[in-house]
Design an enzyme around this catalytic site. Structure first.
Site, short mmCIF file in Angstrom:
data_model
loop_
_atom_site.label_atom_id
_atom_site.label_comp_id
_atom_site.label_asym_id
_atom_site.label_seq_id
_atom_site.Cartn_x
_atom_site.Cartn_y
_atom_site.Cartn_z
N SER A 170 7.42 -6.67 -11.85
CA SER A 170 7.12 -5.26 -11.57
C SER A 170 6.60 -4.45 -12.73
CB SER A 170 8.38 -4.58 -11.00
OG SER A 170 9.44 -4.65 -11.94
N LYS A 215 4.33 1.46 -10.34
CA LYS A 215 4.70 2.84 -10.03
C LYS A 215 3.50 3.75 -9.74
CE LYS A 215 9.29 3.31 -10.43
NZ LYS A 215 10.13 4.07 -9.50
#
Length: 510
Positions: free
Chosen positions: A310, A56
């Site tokens: 992720s 992110k």
């Protein structure tokens, strides 16, 4: 805008994206154990190795890097329950600007503390992301801050797209498919745009939790829809609607969407650990869970497959729940409800009947002088291929047996509370499974919301270190009161499932 011009636009943005001031180029690691088991070559793109343990920071920083000096001077704001917040805080610290992060009060302390450690101001507001988002928009207007969206923004998408740029640069050989976790769609849209521009032959597969599949619904209907409810286990991708800009890209360049359930995600977390010794968060292992389901669905063999790992922002408390469910997700454990005779030596005879398989769990309480209902976990071969023959063998030996492996209430609650039925035979009992925001005092608030009219006959609560608590609650009701109880429960603003007819309840507690 034509399809090609859309790709041109995003490839240009990705090439110009400023991410490496705060992000690092993460490696692709082979997964040899999983590759051998699946009969395909599997790699993991290790975005859990970023400074904030998630991809992110790429998109958040790239968006902030595009702001004017005036906007930077005023500062930035976002609403986030975790990874986007940490990426924002890191980026703002590097740029030397003010950052306000609005987080739900249910956000785990580990994530709140991580954001504060980067110097951002944390505002805790509301029980859910939507509450935090509304408050962030109010503060944006009031304090003149610039809002940075977690996914629905071209600069954020371009920042995440650098993951795809790295994949194709690092992996020059044959590549059949890339599996990408999908929440709002920022990572999937960015990677898809880059890969389809350079390697249109590579299949792009979006992966969602089966109880939060907003992209799957949008692809099937050809338009974005708002899901009524989303599951919260993989909280990093628990999004009710795919982003508008994200769907503009994905409707053209995502080849397929596949889903995974909670048990399959837990199994993928274990797979990741066995091959890399890394512990991911549920959303971080989602792509790998989807890869495994895709291989099974298509009977794929000899393919070159990459899953994007992720993130790794997982509460330590959650590992207990994850480890419990991993064997079920890999279909290496079955949960059975079995009736055996109530006499000495009956359990030994039952163990002989199941052969050399290990018993992983056994729950029992004396209740009937003639027969006993037992809740038993049995080890099976990976994939569960030997489960059906086991069930048939037990039935042939005269054991009434029911497979509870797919029964969510049985796995969440019943296995921890087998104890026999209520002694009040003069009253009916209704059973409900409830989720409520997990924060200090939340359990008491839930009990107060029930009011004093109804007698609670059963209650099981277990904290899994997640944002939401899970309760199984039973009520004694007199004849004619069932409708009134259900009407009262509808006033409680929490997701609730009526489990009164669940076979696990009927066998062990009714």
């Amino acid at each position: 805008m034509s399809d090609r011009s859309l790709l041109d636009q995003y490839v240009r943005r990705i090439l110009e994206a400023r991410v490496y001031d705060v992000a690092v180029e993460t490696p692709i690691h082979a997964a040899p154990l999983l590759s051998k088991r699946l009969g395909n070559t599997v790699w993991l793109k290790r975005e859990d190795l970023q400074p904030v343990y998630s991809f992110k920071c790429r998109g958040a920083y790239n968006r902030m890097a595009q702001l004017s000096e005036e906007q930077l001077a005023r500062g930035v704001i976002c609403a986030s329950a975790g990874n986007h917040a940490q990426g924002m805080a890191l980026g703002a610290k590097h740029l030397g600007i003010r950052a306000v992060i609005v987080m739900p009060r249910t956000t785990p302390e580990i994530k709140v503390r991580a954001v504060r450690n980067h110097g951002a101001r944390v505002v805790l507001h509301g029980d859910a992301f939507d509450d935090a988002l509304l408050h962030a928009r109010e503060l944006e207007e009031k304090e003149g801050l610039t809002f940075v969206h977690p996914y629905d923004d071209p600069d954020v998408i371009a920042g995440q797209g650098t993951v795809g740029m790295e994949i194709l640069r690092q992996h020059g050989g044959p590549l059949d498919a890339i599996f990408i976790p999908v929440g709002g769609g920022g990572l999937a849209a960015g990677v898809a745009a880059w890969v389809k521009y350079l390697r249109p032959d590579v299949r792009i597969v979006g992966v969602e939790p089966e109880d939060a599949a907003c992209l799957k619904v949008a692809m099937e209907k050809g338009r974005r829809e708002v899901l009524k409810e989303v599951g919260l286990f993989a909280d990093g991708v628990a999004v009710k609607q795919i982003g508008k800009e994200n769907f503009r890209v994905l409707k053209h360049y995502c080849d397929e969407v596949i889903t995974a359930n909670t048990d399959e995600i837990c199994a993928a977390i274990k797979d990741t650990f066995e091959d890399t010794r890394a512990v991911t968060e549920p959303a971080g292992a989602l792509a790998l869970a989807g890869l495994k389901n895709w291989v099974a669905k298509h009977g794929a063999e000899g393919k070159a497959l990459i899953a994007i790992q992720s993130g790794a922002n997982v509460n330590f408390d959650r590992l207990r729940h994850i480890s419990e469910r991993a064997e079920l997700g890999e279909q290496r454990e079955a949960i059975l409800a079995v009736t055996i005779p109530e006499r000495p030596g009956a359990f030994r005879q039952f163990c002989q009947a199941i052969g050399k398989r290990a018993v992983t769990e056994f729950n029992y309480r004396y209740n009937d002088p003639q027969q006993a209902n037992i809740f038993v976990g049995v080890q099976t071969r990976s994939g569960g291929a030997d489960l059906l023959p086991l069930l048939e063998a037990l039935r042939d030996k005269g054991y009434p047996v029911e497979d509870m492996t797919g029964n969510e209430m049985a796995k969440l609650h019943i296995r921890h509370m087998v104890g026999g039925p209520s002694p009040r035979n003069d009253l009916a009992e209704l059973l409900f499974r409830v989720e409520f925001p997990e924060r200090p005092g939340a359990l008491m608030a839930f009990l107060l919301a029930l009011g004093g009219r109804w007698n609670i006959s059963l209650f099981h609560y277990r904290n899994h270190g997640a944002a939401y608590g899970r309760v199984l609650v039973g009520f004694h009701v007199r004849a004619g009161e069932q409708s009134a109880l259900r009407a009262d429960l509808k006033q409680i603003p929490y997701p609730m499932v009526d489990e009164s007819d669940n076979p696990a309840y009927q066998r062990f507690l009714a």
